[in-house]
Design a protein around this motif. Structure first.
Motif, PDB file in Angstrom:
ATOM      1  N   HIS A 156      -2.885  17.317   1.839  1.00 14.21           N
ATOM      2  CA  HIS A 156      -3.226  16.282   0.859  1.00 14.21           C
ATOM      3  C   HIS A 156      -2.905  14.901   1.429  1.00 14.21           C
ATOM      4  N   THR A 157      -3.772  13.959   1.156  1.00 13.23           N
ATOM      5  CA  THR A 157      -3.578  12.598   1.646  1.00 13.23           C
ATOM      6  C   THR A 157      -3.506  11.637   0.469  1.00 13.23           C
ATOM      7  N   LYS A 158      -2.958  10.445   0.725  1.00  6.09           N
ATOM      8  CA  LYS A 158      -2.774   9.468  -0.334  1.00  6.09           C
ATOM      9  C   LYS A 158      -3.108   8.082   0.177  1.00  6.09           C
ATOM     10  N   PHE A 159      -3.847   7.321  -0.634  1.00  6.51           N
ATOM     11  CA  PHE A 159      -4.171   5.941  -0.289  1.00  6.51           C
ATOM     12  C   PHE A 159      -3.016   5.026  -0.714  1.00  6.51           C
ATOM     13  N   HIS A 160      -2.754   4.026   0.130  1.00  5.39           N
ATOM     14  CA  HIS A 160      -1.669   3.089  -0.138  1.00  5.39           C
ATOM     15  C   HIS A 160      -2.190   1.658  -0.173  1.00  5.39           C
ATOM     16  N   PRO A 161      -1.682   0.824  -1.101  1.00  9.60           N
ATOM     17  CA  PRO A 161      -2.043  -0.598  -1.082  1.00  9.60           C
ATOM     18  C   PRO A 161      -1.358  -1.288   0.094  1.00  9.60           C
ATOM     19  N   VAL A 162      -2.125  -2.019   0.881  1.00  8.25           N
ATOM     20  CA  VAL A 162      -1.573  -2.635   2.085  1.00  8.25           C
ATOM     21  C   VAL A 162      -1.688  -4.165   2.056  1.00  8.25           C
ATOM     22  N   ARG A 163      -2.824  -4.693   1.605  1.00 10.65           N
ATOM     23  CA  ARG A 163      -3.013  -6.143   1.582  1.00 10.65           C
ATOM     24  C   ARG A 163      -3.498  -6.603   0.212  1.00 10.65           C
ATOM     25  N   HIS A 164      -2.851  -7.651  -0.290  1.00  8.93           N
ATOM     26  CA  HIS A 164      -3.147  -8.235  -1.591  1.00  8.93           C
ATOM     27  C   HIS A 164      -4.106  -9.412  -1.417  1.00  8.93           C
ATOM     28  N   CYS A 165      -5.149  -9.466  -2.238  1.00 17.41           N
ATOM     29  CA  CYS A 165      -6.124 -10.565  -2.205  1.00 17.41           C
ATOM     30  C   CYS A 165      -6.842 -10.660  -0.864  1.00 17.41           C
ATOM     31  N   GLN A 166      -7.054  -9.532  -0.244  1.00 15.31           N
ATOM     32  CA  GLN A 166      -7.820  -9.450   0.995  1.00 15.31           C
ATOM     33  C   GLN A 166      -8.681  -8.190   0.949  1.00 15.31           C
ATOM     34  N   ARG A 208       5.421   0.840   6.158  1.00 13.27           N
ATOM     35  CA  ARG A 208       6.879   0.797   6.248  1.00 13.27           C
ATOM     36  C   ARG A 208       7.483   0.060   5.057  1.00 13.27           C
ATOM     37  N   ARG A 209       6.855  -1.072   4.672  1.00 15.20           N
ATOM     38  CA  ARG A 209       7.358  -1.856   3.548  1.00 15.20           C
ATOM     39  C   ARG A 209       6.176  -2.372   2.735  1.00 15.20           C
ATOM     40  N   ILE A 210       6.256  -2.212   1.437  1.00 11.02           N
ATOM     41  CA  ILE A 210       5.196  -2.725   0.574  1.00 11.02           C
ATOM     42  C   ILE A 210       5.778  -3.016  -0.811  1.00 11.02           C
ATOM     43  N   ASN A 211       5.398  -4.159  -1.371  1.00 11.48           N
ATOM     44  CA  ASN A 211       5.826  -4.538  -2.713  1.00 11.48           C
ATOM     45  C   ASN A 211       4.658  -4.302  -3.664  1.00 11.48           C
ATOM     46  N   ARG A 212       4.687  -3.182  -4.375  1.00 14.50           N
ATOM     47  CA  ARG A 212       3.567  -2.825  -5.242  1.00 14.50           C
ATOM     48  C   ARG A 212       3.404  -3.789  -6.412  1.00 14.50           C
ATOM     49  N   ARG A 213       4.494  -4.407  -6.859  1.00 18.25           N
ATOM     50  CA  ARG A 213       4.410  -5.286  -8.029  1.00 18.25           C
ATOM     51  C   ARG A 213       3.546  -6.507  -7.773  1.00 18.25           C
ATOM     52  N   LYS A 214       3.518  -6.986  -6.523  1.00 21.71           N
ATOM     53  CA  LYS A 214       2.749  -8.196  -6.249  1.00 21.71           C
ATOM     54  C   LYS A 214       1.247  -7.959  -6.370  1.00 21.71           C
ATOM     55  N   PHE A 215       0.814  -6.702  -6.383  1.00 17.95           N
ATOM     56  CA  PHE A 215      -0.612  -6.422  -6.482  1.00 17.95           C
ATOM     57  C   PHE A 215      -1.147  -6.666  -7.894  1.00 17.95           C
ATOM     58  N   ASN A 216      -0.258  -6.953  -8.845  1.00 10.14           N
ATOM     59  CA  ASN A 216      -0.684  -7.306 -10.193  1.00 10.14           C
ATOM     60  C   ASN A 216      -0.654  -8.813 -10.413  1.00 10.14           C
ATOM     61  N   ARG A 217      -0.259  -9.571  -9.412  1.00  8.20           N
ATOM     62  CA  ARG A 217      -0.137 -11.017  -9.552  1.00  8.20           C
ATOM     63  C   ARG A 217      -1.445 -11.726  -9.232  1.00  8.20           C
ATOM     64  N   ARG A 218      -1.526 -12.962  -9.692  1.00  8.11           N
ATOM     65  CA  ARG A 218      -2.669 -13.803  -9.365  1.00  8.11           C
ATOM     66  C   ARG A 218      -2.618 -14.176  -7.889  1.00  8.11           C
ATOM     67  N   CYS A 219      -3.789 -14.277  -7.274  1.00  7.41           N
ATOM     68  CA  CYS A 219      -3.853 -14.652  -5.861  1.00  7.41           C
ATOM     69  C   CYS A 219      -3.453 -16.120  -5.685  1.00  7.41           C
ATOM     70  N   SER A 220      -2.755 -16.392  -4.611  1.00  5.69           N
ATOM     71  CA  SER A 220      -2.403 -17.768  -4.267  1.00  5.69           C
ATOM     72  C   SER A 220      -3.373 -18.281  -3.202  1.00  5.69           C
ATOM     73  N   LEU A 221      -4.045 -19.375  -3.495  1.00  8.31           N
ATOM     74  CA  LEU A 221      -4.970 -19.957  -2.519  1.00  8.31           C
ATOM     75  C   LEU A 221      -4.238 -20.729  -1.421  1.00  8.31           C
ATOM     76  N   LYS A 222      -2.942 -20.919  -1.589  1.00 15.56           N
ATOM     77  CA  LYS A 222      -2.154 -21.645  -0.578  1.00 15.56           C
ATOM     78  C   LYS A 222      -1.735 -20.740   0.576  1.00 15.56           C
ATOM     79  N   ARG A 223      -1.723 -19.423   0.304  1.00 20.23           N
ATOM     80  CA  ARG A 223      -1.293 -18.475   1.344  1.00 20.23           C
ATOM     81  C   ARG A 223      -2.467 -17.594   1.705  1.00 20.23           C
ATOM     82  N   SER A 224      -2.765 -17.498   3.001  1.00 17.05           N
ATOM     83  CA  SER A 224      -3.871 -16.652   3.436  1.00 17.05           C
ATOM     84  C   SER A 224      -3.573 -15.184   3.210  1.00 17.05           C
ATOM     85  N   ASN A 225      -2.292 -14.793   3.365  1.00 17.91           N
ATOM     86  CA  ASN A 225      -1.882 -13.412   3.136  1.00 17.91           C
ATOM     87  C   ASN A 225      -0.931 -13.402   1.955  1.00 17.91           C
ATOM     88  N   ASN A 226      -1.429 -12.992   0.807  1.00 16.56           N
ATOM     89  CA  ASN A 226      -0.629 -12.987  -0.409  1.00 16.56           C
ATOM     90  C   ASN A 226       0.429 -11.886  -0.417  1.00 16.56           C
TER      91      ASN A 226
END
Length: 330
Positions: A32-42, A312-330
């Motif tokens: 069994h495999t599982k998908f993981h969130p890796v990049r926010h707003c990309q 290795r490290r991921i903050n799942r909570r930030k994937f519910n936040r609004r995207c910041s246009l000031k940062r290329s990688n949210n």
């Protein structure tokens, strides 16, 4: 009496076949495999194999699994937005920002052009290959987040679309045990090959490497002697260890996940193989799309298949936040 005895034999024979099928089915389901969130707003700009609008993330995951995708872009339509923002969800706000910066006097015209030129929007885009290395195919996009099976994907890995990631150690020679340990050290195992599509692809990797080495060597000779070399050179890469080995009981083979070969219908043995040597052997794949057995102590190139892994490290909570246009990688 004789007829009754035959019926009993048939019954137990059928029972054995059914038990074997259930055993194999259970083993194959465990992968069994599982998908993981890796990049926010990309989103990834890798090859898209299918797209549709879905009700939620779970539906997108199901759509990705159905299409044998290795990654996907998902649009979180309910993500919080900047108060007073009137630009529609169908636009990437990074594009809007760039349009405003490039031509501040024609903002309305630029936004209209963006709307006219935007591809049809689907909030679930499934991809045949994942991002690897530094993820250079990612694009800033406020509409999407990027999910993948491979939180760990080295730059030198090769994607087999809709199958997985592989690493070919053509310039190293190891015995079967050493090759197994090396693959495990890279979060993988010796490549599984028990299907026609896998055997053909992995054989092609060997063929391509032979071609590349020939081409590079010919180039060196041409530059050294300033003459044309038309005859292909003999390269000592004819096979590579893969994930299939014989157990102590002769004729019993298992793959890298300890699934018996008898659970698969596909075979690609070269003529006269598997051999009847006294010592149990390990299997290598050839450039001609066939399997051969060798002494497991033999040193040979090998091909690893990477396991799907979480980041290795991921903050799942930030994937519910609004995207910041000031940062290329949210």
């Amino acid at each position: 009496m004789h007829s009754k005895f035959i019926r009993i034999l048939v019954f137990f024979g059928c029972l054995t076949i059914i038990s074997s099928q259930l055993f194999c089915s259970d083993l194959l389901k465990r992968n069994h495999t599982k998908f993981h969130p890796v990049r926010h707003c990309q989103r990834s700009n890798k090859t898209r194999i299918a797209a549709k609008n879905v009700a939620n993330l779970n539906k997108c995951i199901q759509f990705a699994e159905h299409n044998q995708a290795l990654a996907f872009n998902f649009g979180h339509g309910k993500r919080p937005r900047k108060k007073g923002d009137q630009v529609g969800d169908l636009l990437n706000l990074f594009d809007v920002k760039r349009a405003k910066e490039e031509n501040k006097t024609k903002i309305e015209k630029d936004l209209h052009a963006l709307e006219e030129n935007t591809d049809p929007y689907f909030d679930c885009e499934v991809l045949s290959c994942p991002e690897v290395g530094n993820m250079s195919s990612l694009i800033n996009d406020t509409r999407f987040d990027y999910y993948t099976l491979y939180g760990y994907a080295p730059e030198n890995s090769t994607c087999f679309p809709s199958v997985g990631l592989f690493m070919y150690y053509y310039d190293e020679r190891m015995n079967y045990t050493e090759a197994t340990s090396t693959c495990e050290g890279h979060r993988g195992y010796l490549a599984r090959i028990v299907s026609d599509i896998r055997t053909n692809f992995i054989s092609f990797m060997i063929q391509q490497q032979i071609f590349d080495i020939n081409k590079a060597t010919v180039g060196i000779l041409q530059s050294t002697f300033n003459e044309s070399v038309n005859v292909p050179l003999e390269i000592p890469i004819k096979h590579a260890f893969i994930g299939l080995k014989e157990l102590r009981r002769k004729g019993n083979f298992v793959d890298s996940l300890d699934i018996p070969l008898k659970c698969f219908l596909y075979r690609a043995w070269a003529p006269k193989y598997p051999s009847e040597e006294s010592r149990p052997g390990c299997v290598a794949i050839t450039a001609s799309r066939s399997w051969k057995m060798f002494d497991c102590r033999k040193r040979a190139p090998f091909i690893c298949e990477l396991k799907p892994t979480k980041p290795r490290r991921i903050n799942r909570r930030k994937f519910n936040r609004r995207c910041s246009l000031k940062r290329s990688n949210n």
